[in-house]
Design a protein around this motif. Structure first.
Motif, PDB file in Angstrom:
ATOM      1  N   VAL A  70       0.866  -1.174   0.000  1.00 46.98           N
ATOM      2  CA  VAL A  70       0.000   0.000   0.000  1.00 46.98           C
ATOM      3  C   VAL A  70       0.912   1.236   0.000  1.00 46.98           C
ATOM      4  O   VAL A  70       1.831   1.307   0.835  1.00 46.98           O
ATOM      5  N   PRO A  71       0.707   2.198  -0.902  1.00 47.90           N
ATOM      6  CA  PRO A  71      -0.397   2.256  -1.869  1.00 47.90           C
ATOM      7  C   PRO A  71      -0.108   1.445  -3.127  1.00 47.90           C
ATOM      8  O   PRO A  71       1.005   1.438  -3.615  1.00 47.90           O
ATOM      9  N   SER A 104      -1.633   6.870  -0.156  1.00 54.03           N
ATOM     10  CA  SER A 104      -1.075   6.623   1.182  1.00 54.03           C
ATOM     11  C   SER A 104      -2.005   7.146   2.263  1.00 54.03           C
ATOM     12  O   SER A 104      -2.743   8.118   2.067  1.00 54.03           O
ATOM     13  N   LEU A 105      -1.974   6.469   3.427  1.00 54.01           N
ATOM     14  CA  LEU A 105      -2.645   6.960   4.620  1.00 54.01           C
ATOM     15  C   LEU A 105      -1.621   7.755   5.435  1.00 54.01           C
ATOM     16  O   LEU A 105      -0.519   7.273   5.693  1.00 54.01           O
ATOM     17  N   THR A 106      -1.985   8.937   5.843  1.00 52.71           N
ATOM     18  CA  THR A 106      -1.067   9.798   6.588  1.00 52.71           C
ATOM     19  C   THR A 106      -1.582   9.968   8.007  1.00 52.71           C
ATOM     20  O   THR A 106      -2.726  10.378   8.222  1.00 52.71           O
ATOM     21  N   ILE A 107      -0.719   9.623   8.990  1.00 52.94           N
ATOM     22  CA  ILE A 107      -1.090   9.715  10.402  1.00 52.94           C
ATOM     23  C   ILE A 107      -0.145  10.693  11.102  1.00 52.94           C
ATOM     24  O   ILE A 107       1.061  10.692  10.858  1.00 52.94           O
ATOM     25  N   GLY A 108      -0.693  11.533  11.965  1.00 52.98           N
ATOM     26  CA  GLY A 108       0.102  12.486  12.721  1.00 52.98           C
ATOM     27  C   GLY A 108      -0.765  13.155  13.763  1.00 52.98           C
ATOM     28  O   GLY A 108      -1.925  12.757  13.998  1.00 52.98           O
ATOM     29  N   SER A 109      -0.227  14.175  14.370  1.00 49.87           N
ATOM     30  CA  SER A 109      -1.041  14.923  15.321  1.00 49.87           C
ATOM     31  C   SER A 109      -2.131  15.668  14.569  1.00 49.87           C
ATOM     32  O   SER A 109      -1.997  15.939  13.365  1.00 49.87           O
ATOM     33  N   PRO A 110      -3.242  15.998  15.209  1.00 45.55           N
ATOM     34  CA  PRO A 110      -4.303  16.734  14.519  1.00 45.55           C
ATOM     35  C   PRO A 110      -3.800  18.013  13.868  1.00 45.55           C
ATOM     36  O   PRO A 110      -4.226  18.366  12.755  1.00 45.55           O
TER      37      PRO A 110
END
Length: 464
Positions: free
Chosen positions: A5-6, A104-110
């Motif tokens: 992924v992706p 892509s999935l992007t993860i982080g702080s808000p």
């Protein structure tokens, strides 16, 4: 089974149609809120984190009838309850030739996720604004100077890239119309990209006419126009799951169009055309970014859509070329203006000399040089304009003896004084005097007189 992924699931499945569930565990030390950003997936998805539905696009189903496609970039904030998060993503596709999680999935702080989305959206809006200004600028140039059609083609090229930029990446334009069907969204995205190649070839051929003339060039351009028009029509006419196969033709069209454009640029540089090197640099920047987008959309690389930025660089190079050409044109205009002013000055001098010569010729033909009176030629012309003229002839008795005894200088003086004396006695409105031969004068009367009045007038002249 594991899958990258992706990427699309076509690499392990027989077709893009189907549905699947993706599962990923991510180790995230600490606690607090997190944000996640998903552009889209082919062509509907549900995103579950730790058993809670966080994001969804369209309707996930097990058939074409039970699923609904949708492309909407989305952001969500969720709370983590442990040092890891469990991500489950249900995806279905029955509307595109490729299926799966292709972004892509992007993860982080808000804050990071919000700033990331805003940054990308702002960059795209900046590019759209710059392209919009250049599009109107070039169309305005064409409106005022239609002899340069390359400005029209470049303006239309900017508009097509504006549309494409708004329909890829953060998909700014579809966000303004939430109810837009995915079918229409994909058609606009594809066609706005396809039409760029023929427009670009039109632009290059018009900008460098001398370097793209000939039957071979015409045949190559005609092939590009025909293929470009064909894939645009096909994409618009059939469902996008089949129309998306036209991308393969577009890839070939892009390679051929780029090769032809580089060839024309090489000829222009070899012949020292204005802006040849600058145009080639802008073309290469655009070609590299479009190639990147092609590889990105094919899930070969994981970068992003950069063709709008490449076009922006190309627009800057094109603007510099237009400025350079207009600067040279203004220099030529100034040079021609200076030459014209010099030519006008010379022409005025020549006209002045010509008028002087005409006056001299006229004086020789119609004016007696000694007395300044009209001569015999003038008399004949004036008589021809009258209905019933009266003509009196006067000569000086024994003028030859005066001339022989006193000399030519005294003789000329006598002729001048007689001419002045007779002229002073005449009414200039109705009577004119002419110098004929050496000692002869003529009086032309423009008014009616009886014989008695004529006799009295003649005696008056002679007496005086």
């Amino acid at each position: 089974a594991s899958i990258r992924v992706p990427d699309s699931w076509n690499s392990i499945a027989r077709s893009g149609d189907g549905y699947a569930t993706y599962h990923l565990r991510v180790l995230v030390p600490g606690s607090g809120l997190l944000g996640i950003k998903v552009l889209d997936a082919a062509t509907a998805y549900e995103l579950w984190i730790d058993g809670r539905l966080v994001l969804a696009n369209g309707t996930v189903g097990e058939s074409r009838e039970t699923s609904k496609p949708e492309y909407r970039p989305k952001v969500a904030v969720f709370a983590r309850t442990a040092n890891s998060i469990d991500i489950v993503m249900r995806v279905s596709n029955f509307h595109h030739r490729k299926g799966g999680v292709w972004e892509s999935l992007t993860i982080g702080s808000p804050t990071q996720i919000t700033e990331l989305r805003e940054k990308k959206a702002n960059v795209e809006m900046f590019i759209i604004g710059a392209l919009l200004i250049m599009a109107f600028y070039h169309l305005a140039l064409f409106f005022f100077r239609k002899q340069e059609p390359y400005t029209l083609y470049f303006g239309l090229l900017c508009f097509s890239m504006i549309v494409r930029t708004g329909f890829v990446g953060e998909r700014l334009f579809p966000g303004l119309i939430p109810s837009m069907p995915l079918e229409l969204l994909n058609k606009i995205e594809y066609i706005s990209g396809y039409i760029c190649i023929p427009l670009f070839i039109l632009f290059i051929g018009s900008l460098f006419k001398e370097d793209s003339a000939g039957k071979i060039h015409a045949a190559m351009r005609g092939t590009v126009y025909a293929l470009g028009a064909a894939i645009c029509v096909i994409t618009a006419a059939i469902p996008i799951r089949w129309g998306s196969y036209t991308q393969l033709v577009f890839y070939a069209l892009f390679i051929g169009g780029t090769a032809y454009s580089v060839f024309v640029m090489a000829l222009a540089i070899r012949r020292r055309r204005d802006g040849g090197w600058l145009m080639l640099a802008g073309l290469l920047a655009l070609a590299l970014t479009v190639a990147n987008d092609i590889l990105y959309s094919s899930q070969i690389i994981n970068t992003g859509n950069y063709s709008p930025a490449g076009l922006f660089i190309f627009v800057l190079s094109q603007a510099n070329i237009i400025s350079l050409r207009f600067s040279h044109a203004f220099d030529k205009v100034e040079t021609l203006t200076t030459q014209l002013q010099s030519n006008n000055s010379q022409l005025k001098n020549l006209n002045s000399q010509l008028e002087q010569k005409n006056r001299e010729i006229t004086a020789r033909l119609f004016i007696d040089k000694l007395t300044g009176l009209p001569n015999r030629q003038s008399l004949f012309i004036d008589i021809g304009t009258m209905h019933a003229p009266i003509l009196l002839l006067i000569d000086i008795d024994s003028f030859k003896e005066i001339n022989d005894f006193y000399g030519n200088k005294i003789g000329d003086y006598v002729l001048q004084e007689v001419a002045n004396m007779i002229k002073s006695l005449l009414n200039s409105d109705t009577q004119s005097i002419y110098k004929l031969s050496v000692d002869e004068y003529a009086i032309l009367i423009h008014e009616e007189m009886d014989d008695r009045t004529i006799s009295q007038f003649t005696h008056y002249i002679c007496r005086e």
